[in-house]
Design a protein around this motif. Structure first.
Motif, PDB file in Angstrom:
ATOM      1  N   GLY B  60       0.791  -1.221   0.000  1.00  0.00           N
ATOM      2  CA  GLY B  60       0.000   0.000   0.000  1.00  0.00           C
ATOM      3  C   GLY B  60       0.826   1.274   0.000  1.00  0.00           C
ATOM      4  O   GLY B  60       0.504   2.242  -0.686  1.00  0.00           O
ATOM      5  N   TRP B  61       1.899   1.288   0.761  1.00  0.00           N
ATOM      6  CA  TRP B  61       2.708   2.500   0.858  1.00  0.00           C
ATOM      7  C   TRP B  61       3.463   2.753  -0.435  1.00  0.00           C
ATOM      8  O   TRP B  61       3.618   3.892  -0.863  1.00  0.00           O
ATOM      9  CB  TRP B  61       3.683   2.380   2.034  1.00  0.00           C
ATOM     10  CG  TRP B  61       2.949   2.366   3.338  1.00  0.00           C
ATOM     11  CD1 TRP B  61       2.461   1.257   3.972  1.00  0.00           C
ATOM     12  CD2 TRP B  61       2.577   3.482   4.130  1.00  0.00           C
ATOM     13  NE1 TRP B  61       1.810   1.629   5.127  1.00  0.00           N
ATOM     14  CE2 TRP B  61       1.874   2.990   5.264  1.00  0.00           C
ATOM     15  CE3 TRP B  61       2.767   4.861   4.009  1.00  0.00           C
ATOM     16  CZ2 TRP B  61       1.357   3.822   6.242  1.00  0.00           C
ATOM     17  CZ3 TRP B  61       2.255   5.692   5.005  1.00  0.00           C
ATOM     18  CH2 TRP B  61       1.559   5.177   6.100  1.00  0.00           C
ATOM     19  N   PHE B 124      -4.059   1.429   6.161  1.00  0.00           N
ATOM     20  CA  PHE B 124      -3.670   1.127   7.549  1.00  0.00           C
ATOM     21  C   PHE B 124      -4.264  -0.186   8.032  1.00  0.00           C
ATOM     22  O   PHE B 124      -4.372  -0.422   9.222  1.00  0.00           O
ATOM     23  CB  PHE B 124      -4.089   2.282   8.459  1.00  0.00           C
ATOM     24  CG  PHE B 124      -3.647   3.602   7.934  1.00  0.00           C
ATOM     25  CD1 PHE B 124      -2.324   3.988   8.014  1.00  0.00           C
ATOM     26  CD2 PHE B 124      -4.554   4.453   7.298  1.00  0.00           C
ATOM     27  CE1 PHE B 124      -1.903   5.198   7.486  1.00  0.00           C
ATOM     28  CE2 PHE B 124      -4.137   5.669   6.776  1.00  0.00           C
ATOM     29  CZ  PHE B 124      -2.813   6.040   6.869  1.00  0.00           C
ATOM     30  N   ASN B 125      -4.686  -1.031   7.087  1.00  0.00           N
ATOM     31  CA  ASN B 125      -5.216  -2.342   7.443  1.00  0.00           C
ATOM     32  C   ASN B 125      -4.237  -3.078   8.328  1.00  0.00           C
ATOM     33  O   ASN B 125      -3.054  -3.134   8.039  1.00  0.00           O
ATOM     34  CB  ASN B 125      -5.456  -3.179   6.174  1.00  0.00           C
ATOM     35  CG  ASN B 125      -6.911  -3.094   5.757  1.00  0.00           C
ATOM     36  OD1 ASN B 125      -7.729  -2.554   6.509  1.00  0.00           O
ATOM     37  ND2 ASN B 125      -7.226  -3.595   4.581  1.00  0.00           N
ATOM     38  N   ILE B 139      -9.433   6.299  18.632  1.00  0.00           N
ATOM     39  CA  ILE B 139      -8.671   6.986  17.591  1.00  0.00           C
ATOM     40  C   ILE B 139      -8.259   5.938  16.566  1.00  0.00           C
ATOM     41  O   ILE B 139      -7.466   5.052  16.867  1.00  0.00           O
ATOM     42  CB  ILE B 139      -7.427   7.668  18.176  1.00  0.00           C
ATOM     43  CG1 ILE B 139      -7.815   8.594  19.337  1.00  0.00           C
ATOM     44  CG2 ILE B 139      -6.696   8.466  17.098  1.00  0.00           C
ATOM     45  CD1 ILE B 139      -6.630   9.176  20.069  1.00  0.00           C
ATOM     46  N   THR B 140      -8.806   6.036  15.368  1.00  0.00           N
ATOM     47  CA  THR B 140      -8.448   5.068  14.336  1.00  0.00           C
ATOM     48  C   THR B 140      -7.079   5.435  13.768  1.00  0.00           C
ATOM     49  O   THR B 140      -6.679   6.609  13.797  1.00  0.00           O
ATOM     50  CB  THR B 140      -9.464   5.080  13.174  1.00  0.00           C
ATOM     51  OG1 THR B 140      -9.410   6.374  12.563  1.00  0.00           O
ATOM     52  CG2 THR B 140     -10.867   4.794  13.661  1.00  0.00           C
ATOM     53  N   PRO B 141      -6.366   4.442  13.259  1.00  0.00           N
ATOM     54  CA  PRO B 141      -5.071   4.772  12.642  1.00  0.00           C
ATOM     55  C   PRO B 141      -5.260   5.719  11.463  1.00  0.00           C
ATOM     56  O   PRO B 141      -4.400   6.565  11.202  1.00  0.00           O
ATOM     57  CB  PRO B 141      -4.520   3.416  12.202  1.00  0.00           C
ATOM     58  CG  PRO B 141      -5.646   2.466  12.259  1.00  0.00           C
ATOM     59  CD  PRO B 141      -6.620   2.994  13.256  1.00  0.00           C
ATOM     60  N   GLY B 206      -6.112  11.703  -1.591  1.00  0.00           N
ATOM     61  CA  GLY B 206      -7.006  10.681  -2.131  1.00  0.00           C
ATOM     62  C   GLY B 206      -6.875   9.367  -1.383  1.00  0.00           C
ATOM     63  O   GLY B 206      -7.875   8.767  -0.977  1.00  0.00           O
ATOM     64  N   VAL B 207      -5.648   8.933  -1.170  1.00  0.00           N
ATOM     65  CA  VAL B 207      -5.434   7.649  -0.486  1.00  0.00           C
ATOM     66  C   VAL B 207      -5.876   7.737   0.979  1.00  0.00           C
ATOM     67  O   VAL B 207      -6.523   6.826   1.502  1.00  0.00           O
ATOM     68  CB  VAL B 207      -3.954   7.220  -0.609  1.00  0.00           C
ATOM     69  CG1 VAL B 207      -3.658   6.032   0.300  1.00  0.00           C
ATOM     70  CG2 VAL B 207      -3.628   6.884  -2.053  1.00  0.00           C
ATOM     71  N   LEU B 208      -5.567   8.843   1.639  1.00  0.00           N
ATOM     72  CA  LEU B 208      -5.979   9.007   3.039  1.00  0.00           C
ATOM     73  C   LEU B 208      -7.498   9.029   3.154  1.00  0.00           C
ATOM     74  O   LEU B 208      -8.089   8.390   4.025  1.00  0.00           O
ATOM     75  CB  LEU B 208      -5.395  10.296   3.617  1.00  0.00           C
ATOM     76  CG  LEU B 208      -3.879  10.295   3.866  1.00  0.00           C
ATOM     77  CD1 LEU B 208      -3.405  11.693   4.255  1.00  0.00           C
ATOM     78  CD2 LEU B 208      -3.508   9.282   4.940  1.00  0.00           C
ATOM     79  N   MET B 209      -8.124   9.763   2.248  1.00  0.00           N
ATOM     80  CA  MET B 209      -9.578   9.886   2.293  1.00  0.00           C
ATOM     81  C   MET B 209     -10.236   8.536   2.024  1.00  0.00           C
ATOM     82  O   MET B 209     -11.172   8.132   2.724  1.00  0.00           O
ATOM     83  CB  MET B 209     -10.042  10.915   1.269  1.00  0.00           C
ATOM     84  CG  MET B 209     -11.506  11.244   1.349  1.00  0.00           C
ATOM     85  SD  MET B 209     -11.941  12.448   0.081  1.00  0.00           S
ATOM     86  CE  MET B 209     -11.888  11.403  -1.362  1.00  0.00           C
ATOM     87  N   CYS B 210      -9.753   7.834   0.988  1.00  0.00           N
ATOM     88  CA  CYS B 210     -10.353   6.546   0.651  1.00  0.00           C
ATOM     89  C   CYS B 210     -10.082   5.507   1.733  1.00  0.00           C
ATOM     90  O   CYS B 210     -10.817   4.540   1.874  1.00  0.00           O
ATOM     91  CB  CYS B 210      -9.838   6.044  -0.696  1.00  0.00           C
ATOM     92  SG  CYS B 210     -10.432   7.030  -2.070  1.00  0.00           S
ATOM     93  N   SER B 211      -9.007   5.709   2.497  1.00  0.00           N
ATOM     94  CA  SER B 211      -8.747   4.794   3.607  1.00  0.00           C
ATOM     95  C   SER B 211      -9.790   4.987   4.699  1.00  0.00           C
ATOM     96  O   SER B 211     -10.229   4.033   5.329  1.00  0.00           O
ATOM     97  CB  SER B 211      -7.349   5.038   4.181  1.00  0.00           C
ATOM     98  OG  SER B 211      -6.379   4.628   3.251  1.00  0.00           O
TER      99      SER B 211
END
Ligand SMILES: Nc1ncnc2c1ncn2[C@@H]1O[C@H](COP(=O)(O)OP(=O)(O)OP(=O)(O)O)[C@@H](O)[C@H]1O
Ligand SMILES: [Mg+2]
Lengths: 236, 294
Positions: B60-61, B124-125, B139-141, B206-211
Motif C-alpha cells: 500500500g505504501w 492502515f489495514n 482513535i483510528t489509525p 485521495g489515499v488518506l480519504m479513501c482509507s
C-alpha cells in the motif's frame, strides 16, 4: 567607446493599439541616455520590449553585439540587462533581504555577498531594514530597494523607469545622485523620465518620444536648450 | 467523550480538506486561476493506488508513492496542455476549460474503471485502533495518520516556500509575474512545479480519504474538491496557512453539525459559515490585500 544597446526599427502593439511606431536608438558604453516624453508616449513600452516582456513585430534589438529580440524575458537579466520597472514592483510580501535575493536569482553564488555589500553601501537605508516587509517601506525606500534589487545581478546596462515618480524633491536629488554614482562606477544607464529637467541635466544623450515615435535627439545639453523641449517638457 | 471523538473525526476530515485545499490555494496564488479539476486528481490518485494494491498486489505504501508520481505527472500535463495555451486570455476561458478538464477526468475514469463503486483497502489495514478512557475514546489509525500527515505537509511546505530558492521563486511569481521574469525567474517552470506539488499532494489526500471512507467512484473527488475549495476561500485563497486553518475548521464544523444538529443539514451549515466569514472578511480568514504604494 562601443555600443552596448542598439534598438532598430521596433514596432510594438497592444492588440490593435500601435504603441511603438518604428523607434530606433542606441546606447554607448558608459553613457547615461534618457528617453523623455509625455504620458502614454511609449517609454515604458520600449523598456518592456527590450526586457522581452513585450515583442516587437519588426526590426531588431542588439545587446553587446548579439540579438536579444527573441530571447525569453527570464533570460535577459543574465545577459546583463537589469530593468527597474515603473512603479517599482518590488515583492511587497517579502522582506528587504528576500527582495535583494530575488534580484540575485541568476547571479553566480560567489558574487552575491559582494553585490549585497555594494548595494548596502549605495543604500545604507536598506541595510537598517533588512528584515522589514518591503510593502511597509516608504515610497523612497521602495525605490531604493527596486534599484538595489536590480543591481544584485551585476548589470552591464541598468534601465530605470521613472525613478523619481512620487518622491519629494530632496529624495529626487538623492536618487539622481545615486544614478550618477552608479554611472561613474561603470554602469551604463538608460533612464526614462517625466522629470525632463532632471533627466536632461544628468544625461549624456537624450531622445524625445511622442506617441510612439522619436521626434528629437541630441546631447542632454542641446535638448535642454531646444525650444521645442522647453515648451513641451520644461514649462516654457 | 462524544465531543472529543467528534473533534478527532473533525480534525481528520479537516486534514484531508486542508491537504486538498493546498493545491487550490497554491495554484490560485501563482496563476490566479481556479483549477476545478483538482478534485478529480484526487480520484485518479485513489484509483491508481487501488489498482496497484488490488490487482498488482503492491504494498500500500509503495502504491501511494506510485500514485503520487502519477498524479504529479498528470498535474503537469493538465497545466501544459489545457491551461498554458490559454495564459493571457480571459479568466473565463480558463475557468470553463478547468470545468472541462474535470469532466474529462471523470469520464475517462468511468471508461477505464467503470461506474461500479470499488471498496478501497485502507492503507492502515492491520493497524490497531487506539482505545482510551476506558474504551470511550477511539482513535483510528486513519485519523491519526491523516492528522500527522497534514501537520508534516504543512511544515514541509512552509519551509519550502520560505527557505528554498524554488519556493521563493514561486512566491515572487505569485506576487508579480512580470517582475519575477525581470529577476530571471522562469515563470513556466515555477507554475509547473506548483501544479506538480499540488497534484502529488492530491494523491496523498485521495489515499488518506479513501482509507477513511472506503468507497471509490469516478465522482469520488468532486465533493471533497468543492469542500476543499471552500476551505481555501474560507482561510483566504492564496495563503498556505489559510488552507490549513480553513480545512481544519471546515472539517470540524461539518462533523459537529452532523453529530449535534443534523446530518442532512451539515453541508448547508458549512456553506452558511463560509458566507458569514466572507461577509465579515471578504478575503477570507488569513487572506490579505496588499495595497500598493506609488
Ligand atoms: N497593457 C496595455 N494595453 C493596452 N494599451 C496599453 C497597455 N500599456 C500601455 N498601453 C498604451 O500604449 C501607449 C504607450 O504606453 P506607455 O506605458 O509605454 O507610455 P509611457 O510613455 O511609459 O507613459 P507614462 O509616462 O505615463 O508612464 C499608451 O497609449 C498606452 O495607453
Ligand atoms: Mg511609463
Amino acid at each position: 567607446m562601443g555600443t552596448v544597446l542598439t534598438v532598430r526599427d521596433i514596432n510594438v502593439y497592444y492588440g490593435a493599439i500601435h504603441a511603438i511606431k518604428g523607434i530606433s536608438f542606441d546606447v554607448n558604453r558608459g553613457e547615461i541616455v534618457t528617453l523623455i516624453g509625455a504620458n502614454g508616449a511609449g517609454k515604458s513600452t520600449t523598456l518592456h520590449t527590450i526586457s522581452g516582456l513585450l515583442r516587437s513585430k519588426t526590426g531588431d534589438i542588439e545587446f553587446l553585439e548579439s540579438s536579444i529580440a527573441r530571447t525569453p524575458a527570464h533570460k535577459i537579466v543574465s545577459k546583463g540587462i537589469s530593468h527597474v520597472p515603473e512603479g517599482r514592483r518590488i515583492f511587497q510580501g517579502m522582506t528587504v533581504e528576500e527582495n535583494l535575493q530575488m534580484g540575485a536569482f541568476v547571479t553566480k553564488p560567489d558574487r552575491i555577498a559582494h553585490n549585497l555589500e555594494y548595494v548596502y553601501e549605495q543604500f545604507p537605508r536598506l541595510k537598517e531594514r533588512t528584515r522589514q516587509i518591503a510593502g511597509t517601506l516608504s515610497g523612497g525606500e521602495q525605490q531604493m530597494l527596486a534599484m538595489g534589487r536590480a543591481l544584485m545581478s551585476d548589470p552591464r546596462l541598468l534601465m530605470l523607469d521613472e525613478p523619481s515618480m512620487g518622491l519629494a524633491p530632496i529624495l529626487v536629488d538623492q536618487i539622481f545622485e545615486i544614478i550618477q554614482n552608479l554611472n561613474k562606477a561603470g554602469t551604463t544607464i538608460l533612464l526614462v523620465e517625466q522629470n525632463a529637467q532632471m533627466a536632461l541635466s544628468v544625461a549624456d544623450r537624450a531622445y524625445v518620444i511622442e506617441t510612439g515615435r522619436i521626434t528629437l535627439s541630441g546631447t542632454g545639453e542641446e535638448l535642454a536648450k531646444s525650444d521645442e523641449v522647453r515648451k513641451a517638457y520644461l514649462g516654457g | 467523550m462524544n465531543f472529543l471523538n467528534s473533534l478527532i473525526s473533525g480534525l481528520s476530515l479537516g486534514s484531508v480538506y486542508a491537504i486538498i485545499a493546498l493545491g487550490y490555494t497554491m495554484v490560485y496564488g501563482i496563476s490566479k486561476m481556479l483549477n476545478f479539476a483538482h478534485g478529480d486528481v484526487i480520484m485518479v490518485g485513489g484509483y491508481v493506488s487501488f489498482i496497484l494494491t488490488m490487482y498488482v498486489g503492491m504494498n500500500g505504501w509503495l502504491a501511494l508513492l506510485v500514485a503520487m508520481v502519477a498524479c504529479t505527472i498528470l498535474g503537469i500535463l493538465i497545466e501544459r496542455l489545457a491551461y498554458r495555451p490559454l495564459r493571457g486570455t480571459g479568466s473565463l476561458a480558463v475557468l470553463i476549460t478547468a470545468i472541462g478538464v474535470s469532466y474529462f477526468l471523470q469520464n475517462s475514469a468511468l471508461l477505464i474503471w467503470g461506474a461500479n463503486p470499488r471498496v478501497f483497502n485502507s492503507l492502515f489495514n492491520g493497524m490497531k485502533t487506539i482505545h482510551a478512557a476506558g474504551g470511550q475514546l477511539t482513535i483510528t489509525p486513519e485519523s491519526l495518520f491523516t492528522i500527522i500527515a497534514n501537520i508534516v505537509i504543512m511544515i514541509a511546505l512552509t519551509l519550502f516556500v520560505s527557505k528554498t530558492k524554488a519556493g521563493k521563486a514561486m512566491r515572487a511569481v505569485s506576487e508579480d509575474n512580470g517582475a519575477a521574469q525581470l529577476m530571471g525567474i522562469n515563470v513556466n517552470q515555477s507554475i509547473s512545479l506548483t501544479f506538480a506539488i499540488g497534484s502529488g499532494l492530491a494523491a496523498v489526500a485521495g489515499v488518506l480519504m479513501c482509507s477513511a471512507y472506503p468507497v471509490l467512484m469516478p465522482t469520488t473527488g468532486a465533493m471533497p474538491g468543492i469542500k476543499a475549495f471552500t476551505a481555501a476561500v474560507f482561510g483566504g485563497i492564496g495563503s498556505i496557512p489559510g488552507a490549513m486553518i480553513g480545512g481544519l475548521l471546515l472539517g470540524i464544523i461539518e462533523i459537529f453539525a452532523r453529530a449535534y444538529i443534523s446530518t442532512e443539514l451539515s453541508d448547508a451549515i458549512v456553506f452558511a459559515c463560509l458566507i458569514i466569514v466572507l461577509l465579515v472578511k471578504p478575503t477570507g480568514l488569513l487572506g490579505k490585500k496588499i495595497n500598493e504604494k506609488v
